[in-house]
Design an enzyme around this catalytic site. Sequence first.
Site, mmCIF file in Angstrom:
data_model
loop_
_atom_site.group_PDB
_atom_site.id
_atom_site.type_symbol
_atom_site.label_atom_id
_atom_site.label_comp_id
_atom_site.label_asym_id
_atom_site.label_seq_id
_atom_site.Cartn_x
_atom_site.Cartn_y
_atom_site.Cartn_z
ATOM 1 N N GLU A 1 0.836 -1.203 0.000
ATOM 2 C CA GLU A 1 0.000 0.000 0.000
ATOM 3 C C GLU A 1 0.871 1.253 0.000
ATOM 4 O O GLU A 1 0.522 2.258 -0.614
ATOM 5 C CB GLU A 1 -0.923 0.012 1.219
ATOM 6 C CG GLU A 1 -1.965 -1.069 1.211
ATOM 7 C CD GLU A 1 -2.828 -1.028 2.452
ATOM 8 O OE1 GLU A 1 -3.990 -0.611 2.343
ATOM 9 O OE2 GLU A 1 -2.325 -1.416 3.532
ATOM 10 N N LYS B 1 -11.762 4.120 1.752
ATOM 11 C CA LYS B 1 -10.755 3.333 1.047
ATOM 12 C C LYS B 1 -11.538 2.336 0.179
ATOM 13 O O LYS B 1 -12.010 1.312 0.673
ATOM 14 C CB LYS B 1 -9.904 2.612 2.094
ATOM 15 C CG LYS B 1 -8.534 2.205 1.673
ATOM 16 C CD LYS B 1 -7.808 1.640 2.911
ATOM 17 C CE LYS B 1 -6.349 1.466 2.661
ATOM 18 N NZ LYS B 1 -5.633 0.919 3.815
#
Length: 122
Positions: A21, A100
């Site tokens: 990420e 997200k």
Amino acid sequence: MDYIHLKEMQFFGYHGVLPEENVLGQRFRANVSLAVDMKRAGETDELDQTVSYVGVYDICKEVIEGKPFKLIEAVAEKVASSILTQYEGQIFGCRVEIIKPDPPIPGHYKEVAVEITRGQFV
């Protein structure tokens, strides 16, 4: 109480616990609501009597596209505290939702999100 809403702002950032990420990055969306008094702005039609939407957007962009955090809770906290600091005395409360849409979680879901409220928000 009056409210200003900035909805579905979209950014690209590097927040997350997993190493990929932080390297690959991902999309984030943000919703921000501000508790303000807009009476003078409505009466005078003067920008200096309200909170600049552009300024709030710029704060969100700077935080979400800036320094990586492990948790979106920390992203939300930084957005809220930055807005409240920048507009001290003009904003009674701030609600921030960080979304997200594509976290690296196996399974079927639309998105994950956190929402925080700081200050007075009726």
